[in-house]
Motif scaffolding. Sequence first.
Motif, short mmCIF file in Angstrom:
data_model
loop_
_atom_site.label_atom_id
_atom_site.label_comp_id
_atom_site.label_asym_id
_atom_site.label_seq_id
_atom_site.Cartn_x
_atom_site.Cartn_y
_atom_site.Cartn_z
N LYS A 73 16.81 -13.82 25.93
CA LYS A 73 16.34 -12.52 26.45
C LYS A 73 17.56 -11.62 26.62
CE LYS A 73 11.88 -13.12 27.71
NZ LYS A 73 11.52 -14.35 28.39
N PHE A 74 17.34 -10.32 26.57
CA PHE A 74 18.45 -9.39 26.74
C PHE A 74 18.23 -8.59 28.02
CE2 PHE A 74 20.57 -5.25 25.56
CZ PHE A 74 21.86 -5.75 25.68
N GLN A 75 19.28 -8.50 28.83
CA GLN A 75 19.18 -7.82 30.14
C GLN A 75 20.36 -6.88 30.31
OE1 GLN A 75 17.01 -8.17 32.91
NE2 GLN A 75 18.32 -6.71 33.98
N ILE A 76 20.09 -5.64 30.71
CA ILE A 76 21.18 -4.71 30.98
C ILE A 76 20.98 -4.07 32.35
CG2 ILE A 76 22.21 -3.94 28.79
CD1 ILE A 76 19.98 -1.93 28.50
N PRO A 77 22.08 -3.72 33.01
CA PRO A 77 21.92 -3.06 34.31
C PRO A 77 21.40 -1.63 34.13
CG PRO A 77 24.25 -3.60 33.90
CD PRO A 77 23.49 -3.89 32.64
N ASN A 78 20.70 -1.16 35.14
CA ASN A 78 20.34 0.26 35.18
C ASN A 78 21.64 1.06 35.07
OD1 ASN A 78 19.98 2.83 36.70
ND2 ASN A 78 17.87 2.09 36.74
N LEU A 79 21.58 2.18 34.32
CA LEU A 79 22.80 2.96 34.05
C LEU A 79 23.64 3.24 35.29
CD1 LEU A 79 22.11 5.76 31.41
CD2 LEU A 79 23.75 3.88 31.31
N LYS A 80 22.96 3.55 36.41
CA LYS A 80 23.76 3.98 37.56
C LYS A 80 24.50 2.82 38.24
CE LYS A 80 20.61 4.46 41.46
NZ LYS A 80 19.52 5.29 41.86
N TYR A 81 24.18 1.57 37.81
CA TYR A 81 24.92 0.43 38.38
C TYR A 81 25.90 -0.18 37.38
CZ TYR A 81 21.30 0.99 41.85
OH TYR A 81 20.47 1.52 42.80
N THR A 82 26.18 0.54 36.28
CA THR A 82 27.13 0.00 35.30
C THR A 82 28.57 0.25 35.75
OG1 THR A 82 26.97 2.05 34.04
CG2 THR A 82 25.61 0.21 33.29
N THR A 83 28.86 1.47 36.20
CA THR A 83 30.22 1.76 36.67
C THR A 83 30.32 1.34 38.14
OG1 THR A 83 29.46 4.01 37.00
CG2 THR A 83 30.76 3.62 35.05
N ASP A 84 31.54 1.41 38.69
CA ASP A 84 31.77 0.83 40.01
C ASP A 84 30.85 1.41 41.09
OD1 ASP A 84 33.69 -0.70 38.87
OD2 ASP A 84 35.40 0.37 39.72
N ASN A 85 30.26 0.51 41.86
CA ASN A 85 29.36 0.90 42.96
C ASN A 85 29.33 -0.26 43.95
OD1 ASN A 85 26.65 -0.78 42.55
ND2 ASN A 85 27.49 -0.29 40.55
N ALA A 86 28.77 -0.02 45.13
CA ALA A 86 28.77 -1.09 46.14
C ALA A 86 27.45 -1.84 46.19
CB ALA A 86 29.09 -0.50 47.51
N ALA A 87 26.39 -1.29 45.55
CA ALA A 87 25.11 -2.01 45.54
C ALA A 87 25.28 -3.34 44.79
CB ALA A 87 24.03 -1.16 44.88
N MET A 88 26.08 -3.30 43.72
CA MET A 88 26.29 -4.54 42.95
C MET A 88 27.09 -5.56 43.77
SD MET A 88 29.14 -3.28 40.15
CE MET A 88 30.91 -3.28 40.57
N ILE A 89 28.01 -5.07 44.60
CA ILE A 89 28.81 -5.96 45.45
C ILE A 89 27.90 -6.58 46.53
CG2 ILE A 89 30.79 -6.08 47.07
CD1 ILE A 89 31.51 -5.49 44.05
N ALA A 90 27.02 -5.75 47.08
CA ALA A 90 26.09 -6.24 48.10
C ALA A 90 25.09 -7.23 47.47
CB ALA A 90 25.35 -5.07 48.73
N ALA A 91 24.67 -6.97 46.23
CA ALA A 91 23.73 -7.88 45.54
C ALA A 91 24.39 -9.24 45.33
CB ALA A 91 23.30 -7.28 44.21
N ALA A 92 25.63 -9.23 44.82
CA ALA A 92 26.36 -10.50 44.63
C ALA A 92 26.55 -11.16 46.00
CB ALA A 92 27.71 -10.25 43.97
N GLY A 93 26.82 -10.33 47.02
CA GLY A 93 27.01 -10.83 48.38
C GLY A 93 25.76 -11.52 48.90
#
Length: 377
Positions: A334-354
């Motif tokens: 399957k192919f999965q890509i992030p929503n465009l606004k979460y591709t460049t640096d942001n903190a939502a991705m850090i919180a998600a990994a957290g």
Amino acid sequence: MARVLHMRILGIETSCDETAAAVVEGRCGAFGRVLSNVVSSQVEIHKKYGGVVPEVAAREHVLNILPVVNEALIKAGAMIKKSPNSAACGKQGAKEKDVQIDAIAVTIGPGLVTSLIVGIETAKVLSYAWNIPAVAVNHIEGHIYANYISENSKFQIPNKSKIQNIQFPALILTVSGGHTMLVLMRGHGKYKTIGETRDDAAGEAFDKAAAMMKIGYPGGPVISTYAGKFQIQNSKSISLPRPMINSGDYDFSFSGLKTALLYELKNDKNYKKRIPEYCYEFQQAVIDVLIAKTVKAAKEYKVKTVMLSGGVSANVELRKQMAEAVKSRVPNSKFQIPNLKYTTDNAAMIAAAGYFKAARKKFTPWQKLKVDCDAEL
Ligand code: KG4
Ligand code: ZN
């Protein structure tokens, strides 16, 4: 157990030139929703230098971090539990029903030391003052978890959500300003880097190529826009190399491509008139190599999911062409890509990994949070 797994996480990201804070919610071991996502970009400041100036970035982070965190808390409707250490509140006059923050996730590296330190010290202070645990997040891991963020404001029901596409083993092509890596992910927190760049990162190559053509900063979005203006049916005369495309391993090299472009430009007195074609060919050379290596690795490791992450994954042609390549050449993945606004640096991705680390109880006491500039996955 369920109580522990239902958490709201404040994420903080300051590894490079974006000061970012976000609040996300996870439930039952699955990503829930983004409650707020605030990014203060310094791009306009660094533009005039043609790249990020670490000292300037760090000073900006110091000025921005508290307003950004405060805005993220207010937008999320967050209230911080009163603790023995402090009576701190994210929101004045918060009511019982307001959202509580259960943990703080912060980027500890890789990145610029003086930038990272601002986010980390802020996370330490808040963890101490609010008496809530902290989670140390690797920046690359954050980019990978951008794939788990759904724009859906309702809770994702485990196994019924779109995110069920992410099955292990997964292969992630992480392409940013600082990294180009192929990562094999066998489970949450289980990573193996199978290839990486030997010199410039893909995003760095875009930035340097744009600087050579004097078309703007950051280079990726500018090159992508010019490339879109090139009509391929009008004769194409520029041809750039596809470095290491047949090297047999999963490593990359982009500095030779950059040098090849430099020589082409030097030998072309009219290059300014052919910027769209140069951009098209440069972008396509990078994409061809990224796709060739990703498809080869996806086949060899028989992965169930192929994902993109990092700033360069905002590239529309890369997204489109990789989707086609996976569909036709690795049809069982399957192919999965992030929503465009979460591709460049942001903190939502850090919180998600957290959140996923917190669900595995991977906390770090605030006393032990420290910068790791060259942090490995
Ligand atoms: O992930 P990111 O925000 O920061 C790092 O962790 O490095 O990535 C920034 C990089 C820059 O080099 C920028 O030129 C590149 O991502 N980039 C793009 C595009 N948008 C951003 N590269 C190619 N195409 C794009 N549309
Ligand atoms: Zn990044």
